[in-house]
Design a protein around this motif. Structure first.
Motif, short mmCIF file in Angstrom:
data_model
loop_
_atom_site.label_atom_id
_atom_site.label_comp_id
_atom_site.label_asym_id
_atom_site.label_seq_id
_atom_site.Cartn_x
_atom_site.Cartn_y
_atom_site.Cartn_z
N VAL A 80 0.83 -1.20 0.00
CA VAL A 80 0.00 0.00 0.00
C VAL A 80 0.86 1.25 0.00
O VAL A 80 1.93 1.29 0.61
CB VAL A 80 -0.95 0.01 1.23
CG1 VAL A 80 -0.17 -0.05 2.53
CG2 VAL A 80 -1.87 1.21 1.21
N THR A 81 0.40 2.26 -0.73
CA THR A 81 1.05 3.57 -0.71
C THR A 81 0.15 4.56 0.03
O THR A 81 -1.07 4.48 -0.04
CB THR A 81 1.28 4.09 -2.15
OG1 THR A 81 0.02 4.17 -2.84
CG2 THR A 81 2.21 3.17 -2.91
N SER A 82 0.79 5.46 0.75
CA SER A 82 0.06 6.51 1.45
C SER A 82 0.88 7.78 1.37
O SER A 82 1.98 7.80 0.82
CB SER A 82 -0.17 6.11 2.92
OG SER A 82 1.06 5.86 3.57
N ASP A 83 0.36 8.85 1.94
CA ASP A 83 1.04 10.14 1.89
C ASP A 83 2.41 10.03 2.57
O ASP A 83 2.50 9.81 3.78
CB ASP A 83 0.18 11.20 2.58
CG ASP A 83 0.75 12.60 2.44
OD1 ASP A 83 1.64 12.77 1.60
OD2 ASP A 83 0.27 13.50 3.15
N SER A 84 3.48 10.11 1.79
CA SER A 84 4.87 10.09 2.27
C SER A 84 5.32 8.74 2.83
O SER A 84 6.32 8.67 3.53
CB SER A 84 5.11 11.17 3.34
OG SER A 84 4.89 12.45 2.79
N GLY A 85 4.56 7.69 2.56
CA GLY A 85 4.96 6.40 3.13
C GLY A 85 4.62 5.22 2.25
O GLY A 85 3.83 5.32 1.31
#
Length: 215
Positions: A80-85
């Motif tokens: 999974v991709t998330s904001d800044s991570g």
């Protein structure tokens, strides 16, 4: 009259390249030929991109990434991709607690990819169930008709109680490939909708499920 059997994936229905074709006319609820079809076996071993939205009265969380769904390995890996991570979550269905919780390992990089990796291990209610090829048959699934999905076009919907307690609506394309599912948890008023796209069907190597034992 005997129940009409749901056709298994065949070259004539799916094509050599697994393209989706038409559903049987008997699956049209307003057709004179309509009858409840028997639950089919599904093409369940695959890797794909995914989108998921989970919400309840306190949170609304939208995520996307890549998934590896493998009943042969009894594991699901969701990147999974998330904001800044970035994170990768491994659900190990060979290790389930007496309460029905699934062993989970979460490998996480935040707040940026230069940050030291974080590793968490424990037991959770999985946000990515493992769907076996015969899950609709063993769950005595109820046919919900053909619906138009915004990602996958016309899909067949089937309703089951996952694990005997969680209502889940499963969506299949005309080749009986799992393309998404919806569920809800009544106590917490949580709703989860998940869709798969860019799907590659086929047995997955165990290398996809190798995870570190410590960060």
């Amino acid at each position: 009259m005997a129940p009409l059997m749901a056709a298994a994936p065949t070259a004539s229905r799916c094509g050599a390249d697994h393209e989706v074709t038409a559903f049987p006319v008997s699956w049209d609820p307003f057709s004179s030929a309509s009858q409840q079809p028997e639950p089919p076996l599904i093409s369940d071993e695959f890797k794909a991109n995914w989108n998921q939205h989970k919400w309840d009265p306190n949170v609304s969380h939208i995520a996307s990434g890549y998934i590896y769904n493998s009943p042969s390995n009894k594991k699901v890996r969701a990147d999974v991709t998330s904001d800044s991570g970035f994170a990768s979550s491994l659900f190990d269905y060979t290790d389930v607690s007496s309460e029905g919780l699934v062993s989970n390992t979460l490998y996480n990089l935040e707040p940026c990819i230069a940050a030291p990796p974080q590793l968490w291990q424990g037991y959770v209610n999985p946000t990515f169930p493992l769907f076996s090829t015969d899950i609709l048959v063993t769950s005595n699934a109820v046919f919900g008709g053909i619906v138009k999905d915004q990602f996958n076009g016309k899909v067949a919907s089937w309703s089951i109680m996952y694990g005997g307690s969680i209502p889940v609506t499963v969506y299949l394309d005309a080749c009986n490939t799992l393309v998404g599912w919806d569920s809800f948890i009544n106590g917490s008023r949580t709703r989860i909708i998940t869709r798969f796209f860019n799907i590659v069907v086929g047995k997955l190597d165990s290398k996809y499920f190798c995870f570190p034992t410590q960060a």
